[in-house]
Design an enzyme around this catalytic site. Structure first.
Site, short mmCIF file in Angstrom:
data_model
loop_
_atom_site.label_atom_id
_atom_site.label_comp_id
_atom_site.label_asym_id
_atom_site.label_seq_id
_atom_site.Cartn_x
_atom_site.Cartn_y
_atom_site.Cartn_z
N GLU A 109 -27.97 47.23 -17.10
CA GLU A 109 -28.68 46.44 -18.20
C GLU A 109 -29.51 47.40 -18.79
O GLU A 109 -30.61 47.77 -18.43
CB GLU A 109 -29.50 45.38 -17.62
N CYS A 115 -35.97 43.76 -24.01
CA CYS A 115 -34.76 44.54 -24.64
C CYS A 115 -33.83 43.77 -25.73
O CYS A 115 -33.14 44.06 -26.41
CB CYS A 115 -33.90 44.90 -23.28
P1 NAP Z 1 -36.81 53.37 -17.40
O1 NAP Z 1 -37.88 54.53 -17.72
O2 NAP Z 1 -35.72 53.64 -17.72
O3 NAP Z 1 -37.35 52.90 -15.98
C1 NAP Z 1 -36.68 51.96 -15.46
C2 NAP Z 1 -36.70 52.05 -13.83
O4 NAP Z 1 -35.86 53.35 -13.50
C3 NAP Z 1 -38.07 52.29 -13.19
O5 NAP Z 1 -38.32 51.51 -12.06
C4 NAP Z 1 -38.30 53.62 -13.07
O6 NAP Z 1 -39.23 54.04 -12.16
C5 NAP Z 1 -36.95 54.11 -12.66
N1 NAP Z 1 -36.68 55.28 -12.99
C6 NAP Z 1 -37.24 56.20 -14.08
N2 NAP Z 1 -36.81 57.68 -13.95
C7 NAP Z 1 -35.75 57.52 -12.91
C8 NAP Z 1 -34.96 58.44 -12.41
N3 NAP Z 1 -34.96 59.82 -12.75
N4 NAP Z 1 -33.98 57.92 -11.33
C9 NAP Z 1 -34.12 56.75 -10.91
N5 NAP Z 1 -35.04 55.93 -11.36
C10 NAP Z 1 -35.68 56.18 -12.38
O7 NAP Z 1 -37.36 52.06 -18.19
P2 NAP Z 1 -38.56 51.42 -18.53
O8 NAP Z 1 -39.65 52.10 -19.56
O9 NAP Z 1 -39.42 50.83 -17.39
O10 NAP Z 1 -38.37 49.81 -19.26
C11 NAP Z 1 -37.88 49.78 -20.59
C12 NAP Z 1 -36.35 49.90 -21.05
O11 NAP Z 1 -35.58 48.86 -20.18
C13 NAP Z 1 -36.00 49.61 -22.33
O12 NAP Z 1 -35.04 50.49 -22.84
C14 NAP Z 1 -35.39 48.17 -22.32
O13 NAP Z 1 -34.77 47.94 -23.34
C15 NAP Z 1 -34.76 48.12 -20.87
N6 NAP Z 1 -34.48 47.05 -20.43
C16 NAP Z 1 -33.12 46.46 -20.54
C17 NAP Z 1 -32.76 45.24 -19.88
C18 NAP Z 1 -31.58 44.73 -20.01
O14 NAP Z 1 -31.23 43.40 -19.63
N7 NAP Z 1 -30.56 45.27 -20.85
C19 NAP Z 1 -33.80 44.18 -19.67
C20 NAP Z 1 -35.09 44.92 -19.80
C21 NAP Z 1 -35.52 46.18 -20.16
P3 NAP Z 1 -40.62 54.69 -12.46
O15 NAP Z 1 -41.22 53.26 -13.01
O16 NAP Z 1 -41.12 54.74 -11.04
O17 NAP Z 1 -40.71 55.80 -13.49
#
Ligand code: NAP
Length: 473
Positions: free
Chosen positions: A247, A281
């Site tokens: 997602e 999102c």
């Molecule tokens: P993110 O930076 O991708 O982080 C999401 C998760 O991934 C966090 O738990 C993060 O951990 C982890 N992560 C980061 N780098 C990683 C890596 N190299 N390997 C494994 N895990 C890793 O996203 P975010 O800034 O938290 O959230 C915002 C994004 O989520 C937006 O793009 C939004 O659109 C999307 N979103 C999508 C939906 C949907 O249902 N489509 C719903 C909600 C949000 P750390 O915090 O420890 O870095």
């Protein structure tokens, strides 16, 4: 009591290394959480793998009743949970309470789905055998969640996993781990057996997640977060052909056709733009408005946005809280500043306030269709409006993106709205509504917004393998 240790094998596990969790409305430290090292990551996997064979055989009714109990506890404790979400995420209390109620519904929905996994018994067309189709839990699943909906993104994954009979390791975002730990506590009190849900908070996330994905005991990855990290994880999952649900990011168009009721469209726009401070999102990111009604829409939206009360999340009457961090707030400000340099016109807001908190004010802009801000997920309270000449132009511009999570369409004629909806390259379309997320509906995206669906009847199948058994009778 705020839980701040790891939850592994049904126990709270402290570690010497700690990591601060901030309240972004004033940058104070709420608490310091335990940081999981390799030892704790391995222990969580060991626990999930050991619990799986027994949990997979637990009667579906019993699994469902644990989820139902967790739903009831969440509802009873909704105000406290909402305060926690508001403090670590920055969103206002009303948004946080809305999230908790939505999050709890995933436990209720999947408590009901646990006992409704159908199989098939058919006669092969050739007549030589019977075709039996059954479903089995896929096994140990890794669940990775983002900071913007710390409760709902956790329950939207844990609910179907537990209903299906899977055991899990949850890795919440480091900005907002406290809500997930609180949900683990609720599941514990609801009677979930040890090892079924384990919560770890390693930092940085990358090496720990790679360690888990390389282990043959991990069978499934469910990720919600940015498209950038999602792509990285898909590549890693490919090495072991691990099942994935993704997602990812969005860039939602919000189309207002010339026959739309503009007051309704503005009310919907306020919800689609400002829910969660725009950090969703599903947030409306690009407004494509028919030339005939564009001035009225911009004037009325500007007026409505100007009345929004911005304050720290727990302030009485606050409608817009802080972004999750100064870094995220500055990203929003940079997007607006670059857009203005490219000719974007600000009708409201558009400047960072002074002070310690990660605030950005409600902002309305009008821009040309080639302005770069339209390519980015803004994740803040910034409404960007583009004027269009026809339905066809609105459709073409709306689809001109790599994302495809959700689209919004406002029209006075249902047939016209459905025609536009069918042309949208997105997994979800909201007609004359500003919010459509529902635990009973399939949530997910086309294109780079993801793979698979959460919620609805599909959600549990992200945690089930389908098995065909052929037999001569
Ligand atoms: P993110 O930076 O991708 O982080 C999401 C998760 O991934 C966090 O738990 C993060 O951990 C982890 N992560 C980061 N780098 C990683 C890596 N190299 N390997 C494994 N895990 C890793 O996203 P975010 O800034 O938290 O959230 C915002 C994004 O989520 C937006 O793009 C939004 O659109 C999307 N979103 C999508 C939906 C949907 O249902 N489509 C719903 C909600 C949000 P750390 O915090 O420890 O870095």
């Amino acid at each position: 009591m705020i839980r701040s240790d790891l939850y592994i094998n049904g126990e709270w596990v402290p570690t010497a290394k700690r990591h601060p969790v901030y309240d972004p409305s004033d940058n104070s430290v709420i608490t310091e959480i335990a940081v999981a090292g390799d030892k704790e990551v391995d222990a969580a996997l060991e626990a999930a793998a050991a619990a799986f064979p027994t949990f997979a055989k637990m009667p579906a009714r019993a699994r469902g009743e644990i989820l139902r109990k967790a739903f009831e506890i969440m509802i009873a404790e909704a105000d406290d949970l909402a305060r926690l979400v508001s403090r670590e995420n920055g969103k206002v209390f009303s948004d946080a309470k809305g999230e908790i109620l939505y999050a709890a519904e995933f436990f209720r929905w999947f408590s009901e789905e646990a006992v409704r996994v159908n199989g098939e018994f058919r006669h092969a067309p050739s007549g030589d055998k019977r075709i039996l189709v059954t479903h089995q839990p896929v096994g140990v699943s890794l669940l990775i969640t983002p900071w913007n909906f710390p409760a709902a993104m956790a329950t939207r994954k844990i609910g179907p996993a537990v209903a299906a009979g899977c055991t899990v390791i949850v890795k919440p975002a480091m900005e907002t781990p406290l809500t997930t730990l609180a949900i683990a506590d609720i599941l514990h009190r609801a009677g979930l057996p040890a090892g079924v849900v384990n919560v770890i908070t390693p930092t940085p996330a990358g090496p720990a997640v790679t360690r888990l994905l390389e282990d043959p005991r991990v069978k499934n990855l469910s990720f919600t977060g940015s498209t950038q990290v999602g792509k990285l994880l898909l590549k890693q999952a490919a090495d072991r052909v691990i099942r994935t649900s993704m997602e990812l990011g969005g860039n939602a168009p919000f189309i207002v056709l010339d026959d739309a009721n503009i007051d309704d469209a503005v009310a919907g726009a306020m919800l689609a733009k400002l829910r969660n401070g725009g950090a969703a999102c599903t947030a409306a990111n690009r407004f494509y408005v028919s030339k005939k009604v564009a001035k009225e829409f911009v004037d009325k939206l500007t007026e409505a946005m100007s009345k929004i009360k911005m304050a720290s999340g727990l302030t009485e009457g606050a409608q817009l809280g802080a972004s999750v961090s100064i870094k995220e707030r500055d990203k929003i400000a940079d997007l607006v500043d670059s857009s203005v340099k490219q000719g974007g016109k600000v009708t409201l807001g558009g400047a960072k306030p002074t002070g310690d908190g990660a605030f950005y004010p409600p902002t309305v802009m009008t821009v040309a269709a080639d302005n770069d801000i339209l390519k980015e997920e803004i994740f803040g309270p910034v409404a960007v409006v583009v004027t269009v000449d026809s339905d066809e132009e609105a459709i073409r511009l709306a689809n001109d993106t790599d994302y495809g999570l959700i689209s919004y369409v406002y029209s006075g004629a249902l047939d016209r709205a459905i025609r536009v909806s069918e042309a949208m390259e997105s997994g979800m379309v909201a007609i004359n509504r500003g919010v459509i997320s529902d635990p009973a509906a399939p949530f997910g995206g086309y294109k780079e917004s993801g793979l698979g669906r959460e919620g609805g009847f599909d959600g549990i199948h992200e945690f089930l393998e389908k098995k065909y058994i052929g037999v001569t009778i």
